[in-house]
Design a protein around this motif. Structure first.
Motif, mmCIF file in Angstrom:
data_model
loop_
_atom_site.group_PDB
_atom_site.id
_atom_site.type_symbol
_atom_site.label_atom_id
_atom_site.label_comp_id
_atom_site.label_asym_id
_atom_site.label_seq_id
_atom_site.Cartn_x
_atom_site.Cartn_y
_atom_site.Cartn_z
ATOM 1 N N GLN A 22 17.861 56.048 -73.828
ATOM 2 C CA GLN A 22 18.763 55.071 -74.452
ATOM 3 C C GLN A 22 18.160 54.422 -75.686
ATOM 4 O O GLN A 22 16.992 54.608 -75.983
ATOM 5 N N VAL A 23 18.966 53.636 -76.381
ATOM 6 C CA VAL A 23 18.438 52.818 -77.482
ATOM 7 C C VAL A 23 17.845 51.535 -76.897
ATOM 8 O O VAL A 23 18.442 50.898 -76.031
ATOM 9 N N GLN A 24 16.650 51.219 -77.366
ATOM 10 C CA GLN A 24 15.952 50.019 -76.894
ATOM 11 C C GLN A 24 15.711 49.125 -78.114
ATOM 12 O O GLN A 24 15.303 49.627 -79.165
ATOM 13 N N THR A 25 15.955 47.838 -77.997
ATOM 14 C CA THR A 25 15.661 46.949 -79.136
ATOM 15 C C THR A 25 14.313 46.273 -78.921
ATOM 16 O O THR A 25 13.908 46.029 -77.787
ATOM 17 N N HIS A 26 13.638 45.955 -80.016
ATOM 18 C CA HIS A 26 12.275 45.419 -79.913
ATOM 19 C C HIS A 26 12.250 44.056 -79.224
ATOM 20 O O HIS A 26 11.373 43.776 -78.426
ATOM 21 N N SER A 27 13.208 43.204 -79.585
ATOM 22 C CA SER A 27 13.341 41.891 -78.959
ATOM 23 C C SER A 27 12.038 41.080 -78.942
ATOM 24 O O SER A 27 11.667 40.493 -77.926
ATOM 25 N N ALA A 28 11.337 41.057 -80.071
ATOM 26 C CA ALA A 28 10.190 40.144 -80.188
ATOM 27 C C ALA A 28 10.712 38.717 -80.066
ATOM 28 O O ALA A 28 11.841 38.433 -80.460
ATOM 29 N N LEU A 29 9.885 37.834 -79.504
ATOM 30 C CA LEU A 29 10.380 36.470 -79.313
ATOM 31 C C LEU A 29 10.604 35.746 -80.636
ATOM 32 O O LEU A 29 11.604 35.062 -80.818
ATOM 33 N N GLU A 30 9.669 35.902 -81.551
ATOM 34 C CA GLU A 30 9.929 35.347 -82.884
ATOM 35 C C GLU A 30 10.753 36.366 -83.642
ATOM 36 O O GLU A 30 10.351 37.518 -83.780
#
Lengths: 206, 778
Positions: free
Chosen positions: B231-239
């Motif tokens: 699947q597509v995964q997003t990085h989702s860094a907190l900042e």
């Protein structure tokens, strides 16, 4: 992800983001909050602020701050933008990650879901107020010792959740620690070290 | 050059000595970690105190005098032509200081030619169009609503399978290109493009096809094959991505949440036609990147323009939704993999074909796992990029590799089963990596592999299983890595470099290296990094920071040491060559005479000594091109899972992760990094999934509650095993660990699920519905 006992909306009822954005089924607390909304907001006795900025007095980390805030302003923005207390982080803006956790009257809340107007007469503690001067709180020292902070962006919220647990429970089990931070997102993956640090801090605090 | 004897190999396995030629400016060889004082020890993270007290200042925390808040207008349409934009009402709105409209899209693949009407062509929902800077965020948000954009909407496609169909709406009318990056972004030049499909690319990192795959398949006694999807995964860094731009006539200063200060500087200089000497980029603390934070970006260009127009500093941080939509993701994949082998397990051919979508970007390959982990004379890969109307992909922790491992390692397990051999025994036979062999041995012991049952043979509703997966990662080096060491007359020592610490522990390892070389304590070394005013450091990507900057740091410290010893020698009536630095003292190896390091600094000729050194080529001629040093970092991960066969719910109980990264510099920090890679791997295996609505072209879960990431309740027991492996390549012989830690996890979990339930899952994320479907229960 759920942290019912810790969610501000479950305790207090209304919040700007909860109300305006209708965020769905994020946290059980928010659903409760939405139900409580009509009942709490309707009474004529509620003070009327705004629509522009109004002066507010906040008690943060044992200091008294006089500043301005809009009636719809959330606490995280007031802390960060007006008081330059930038230790508290804004990450999701809807109570899904707990990065913005601060203590209000010694209870952890998401400051992105807490209206500044609501907490004028309350005691607010942020990450900047956890240490006693130069003396770190045992949970802070344990985070350093166990390498529980990587990029560090979740750390302030994580520490508030862990400290809150230790305030309530001086001898938590691993499972209780996991539950205490189950609303806190860490993308670097510090969780195993956060668990260790919290257990170690409890041990040290005796 | 002079000759030096270096340790090489794995202690307890094959440690020996090797002689290498080293430049005379470089220090003598270090012994193995056992004999060092600070290197290889779990020195506490030097900046942790600022992080636990909330004092570390991230880009999002920068507040400059007179600073404005910037916000961005993004497209509500997945595909459209902009006919006109009217910003007059926004500009007139009280409190607004600047409005800027982007001329074109700055990220993703670049179309060659085509018409330009002065506005960006809209190719995905969430694409940046314009920015506003105002006295506060709320004012800027209000003003955005006053910008009138006239769109001509166009057909779009967000689903990869549909985009591959003939007659699907075209994402790009023209041929596109996107520069390839070391970390795995972009794509090879000039590949064929038909409809929305571009490729095939037959290369990844090193080498291309080898041998004759058809012949290899014909020689095979056994063939295993399968189609795998991720699947597509997003990085989702907190900042989130963001910058603070401060345009001044003599200098553009940019505070950026970035993985490459020098990268942002060169892009900004080029875009704004400034000399690099007039662009300063600062990134002191950074709230996570994972591969997505490079370059200026649409938001960065907008912020700098807003600052230029208003004459005031502008802060522009993305909101969470834009972070999911517009600034990177791990592309998905459809992959057909076929492996041929002899009865004794010897591989005869590996054939791989893949399609993946990086939205409007390139770089959706599946890495070099199938190409590089096992010896096989015949190999062919054909990797295609498929364009869709979605935000551009970006490098994400070992780009392509978790996808590749998910397929390869499941098929290797299938092969073992077909051949009637144990999964580890087969790997012992076909994998000639010495380090992975030792890792398999240690990991098997840690997870107690011998108790592993036959697939699906566990009784009861909740079935347990154990699985293994392996990976490799090249030793990437950036020779444009320089460190400067300063000694001051007051006794202090400082190291400076533009390199960043994005949470990986760079500050700490630099203090350890310099302290070791100078006979001081790590806390005595002041580390100044994350600023382009300092010498260039490597970008934080490709797991190349440790391998690139620590040799430079040690060599710079060595030069400074030689200078102070030269100055101290006459005062001690000794020869400089007889002096060494130890425990804060200068000691004569011949007479035993001493002088304190501090006293020596007090008597320096000048008030400071400054020396610098850059990363040289690897010792022993291990240099390929200017960027990559070959060889591989090996990893073996084992997973134990329990699967509820009534609900389909998978729980990861334990992960054992055995890794090598050359000379380990800080075991505690390595443990943190591996924990992080494993946790992101579990999250990828079981939870994360970008959901696109085919009808509207929008991402449905662009937030942190419906985009499900592993939280504390999903964290298993993780045991990290770190192998010391000496390679005699540089003065520190260290390498990174971030990416290797992330590659094998999902594959190991998949193999463990198969071992538990006896049915294989070919698609990520392995959610309960897929488990129940595999069990024929829904």
């Amino acid at each position: 992800m759920k942290k019912e006992e810790n969610k501000p909306a479950g305790k207090k009822g209304f919040s700007r983001r909860n109300f305006l954005r209708g965020t769905g089924l994020t946290a059980a607390g928010m659903v409760v909050g939405t139900k409580g909304f009509a009942g709490e907001f309707a009474p004529a006795a509620a003070p009327v602020y705004g629509p522009d900025e109004v002066p507010v007095t906040l008690s943060v980390n044992d200091g008294s701050y006089q500043t301005l805030a809009r009636p719809d302003e959330v606490l995280v923005d007031t802390l960060r933008e007006r008081l330059d207390l930038t230790g508290t982080k804004l990450v999701c803006g809807r109570g899904a990650c707990s990065a913005c956790t601060v203590m209000v009257d010694d209870k952890p809340v998401c400051s992105c879901l807490t209206l500044t107007m609501e907490v004028q007469d309350k005691k607010i503690t942020t990450i900047e107020g956890v240490a006693d001067g130069d003396e770190l709180h045992p949970i802070q020292q344990a985070f350093i010792d166990e390498d529980a902070s990587m990029c560090g962006f979740c750390t302030p919220g994580m520490i508030m959740s862990c400290k809150s647990l230790l305030d309530r429970n001086s001898n938590p089990s691993l499972d209780e620690v996991k539950k205490a931070v189950r609303g806190n997102l860490c993308r670097c993956g510090t969780y195993p070290h956060v668990f260790k640090a919290t257990l170690k801090a409890a041990e040290r605090m005796g | 050059m002079r000759k030096e004897k270096f340790p090489i190999g794995i202690p307890g396995v094959n440690l020996r000595e090797i002689e290498r030629e080293v430049p005379v400016t470089e220090p003598p060889a270090w012994p193995i970690n056992d004999k060092l004082k600070h290197v290889g020890k779990s020195v506490k993270r030097t900046d942790a105190i600022l992080k636990v007290t909330g004092k570390a200042k991230y880009t999002a925390d920068i507040n400059l005098p007179g600073m404005l808040q910037g916000r961005m207008l993004r497209s509500p349409h997945p595909s459209a032509k902009i006919l006109s934009i009217d910003t007059s009402a926004a500009e007139a709105f009280p409190g607004v200081k600047a409005v800027y409209v982007l001329r074109s899209n700055m990220s993703g693949a670049e179309p060659k030619g085509g018409e330009d009407n002065g506005y960006p062509e809209i190719k995905y929902a969430g694409q940046a169009i314009a920015g506003v800077a105002a006295k506060d965020g709320q004012t800027a948000e209000e003003a955005l609503k006053l910008i009138k954009v006239e769109y001509q909407t166009m057909p779009f496609v967000v689903d990869m399978d549909e985009a591959r169909e003939p007659g699907a709406p075209l994402v790009f009318e023209q041929q596109v290109e996107q520069e390839e990056t070391g970390g795995g972004g972009g794509g090879a030049k000039g590949l064929e493009q038909q409809g929305n499909v571009r490729g095939p690319s037959t290369k990844s990192f090193f080498g291309g096809p080898r041998g004759d795959v058809e012949q290899g398949m014909a020689e095979a006694d056994v063939i295993v094959e399968g189609i795998f999807r991720t699947q597509v995964q997003t990085h989702s860094a907190l900042e989130t991505h963001g910058i603070v731009a401060d345009w001044k006539p003599d200098m553009l200063t940019v505070y950026a949440s970035t993985q490459s200060t020098k990268g942002v500087r060169s892009e900004m200089a080029s875009i704004f036609d400034l000399p690099e000497s007039k662009v300063r980029v600062i990134c002191e603390y950074m709230g996570g990147g994972f591969g997505a934070k490079y370059g200026a970006g649409n938001f960065g260009v907008t912020a700098v323009n807003l600052s230029k127009i208003s004459g005031q500093p502008v802060k522009l941080m993305l909101d969470r939704k834009a972070e999911h939509l517009a600034v990177g993701n791990r592309p998905n994949s459809w992959q057909e993999l076929k492996i041929g082998a002899k009865k004794d397990g010897t591989l005869t051919a590996i054939k791989q074909e893949s399609y993946g979508t990086a939205g409007i970007g390139l770089g959706a390959g599946v890495g070099r796992v199938a190409q590089a982990v096992y010896e096989c004379p015949n190999f062919l890969t054909e990797q295609y990029d498929v364009f869709t109307n979605a935000g551009p992909g970006a490098a994400f922790r070992a780009p392509g590799n978790p996808q590749g491992a998910f397929a390869l390692e499941q098929l290797i397990d299938e092969l073992a089963e077909k051949l009637g051999t144990d999964a580890l025994e087969l790997r012992d036979k076909i994998d000639n990596s010495v380090v992975r062999k030792e890792e398999r041995r240690l990991a098997a012991k840690a997870i107690n592999w011998s108790r592993r049952k036959k697939p699906g043979s566990d009784t009861g509703v909740i079935k347990r299983g154990i699985g293994v997966a392996q990976s490799t990662w090249p030793r990437l080096i950036d020779i444009d890595s320089t460190a400067e060491v300063r000694m001051y007359r007051d006794g202090t020592v400082e190291i400076r470099s533009g390199v960043m610490d994005i949470g990986t522990g760079t500050r700490t390892i630099l203090s350890q290296i310099v302290a070791e070389e100078l006979g001081l304590e790590p806390e005595q070394i002041s580390v100044k990094i994350g600023d382009t005013l300092f010498p260039n450091g490597p970008a934080s990507g490709g797991s190349k920071v440790s391998g690139s900057i620590t040799p430079a740091a040690r060599n710079a410290a060595y030069k400074a040491k030689q200078e102070i010893l030269k100055q101290a020698a006459p005062k001690m009536e000794e020869k400089a060559a007889d002096l060494e630095l130890k425990d804060g003292m200068i000691v004569s190896k011949t007479s035993g005479k001493t002088m304190s390091f501090k006293d020596a600094l007090k008597q320096m000729r000048t008030s400071q000594i400054m020396t610098s050194a850059s990363r040289e080529d690897d010792y022993g001629g291990f240099m390929v091109g200017t960027f990559i040093s070959h060889g591989d970092l090996g990893s073996v991960q084992m997973a134990e899972v329990s699967v509820n066969t009534e609900t389909g719910f998978v729980k990861v109980e334990k992960i054992v992760a055995a890794h090598s990264c050359g000379r380990p510099l800080n075991p505690m920090q390595i443990q943190s990094q591996v924990n992080g890679g494993v946790i992101q791997g579990i999250s990828y295996a079981l939870y994360e999934d970008r959901v696109m609505d085919k009808n509207t072209g929008h991402m449905l879960n662009a937030n942190l509650d419906q985009y499900k990431i592993a939280f504390s309740m999903e964290i298993p027991d993780i045991e990290v095993i770190n192998i010391e492996e000496y390679t005699a390549r540089s003065s520190t012989d260290a390498f990174g660990i971030a990416e290797p830690a992330n590659i094998a996890t999902a594959a190991a979990v998949a193999n463990a699920i198969y071992n538990a339930i006896g049915v294989r899952l070919y698609e990520l994320p392995m959610t309960p519905d897929k488990v129940l479907k595999a069990l024929n229960l829904v």
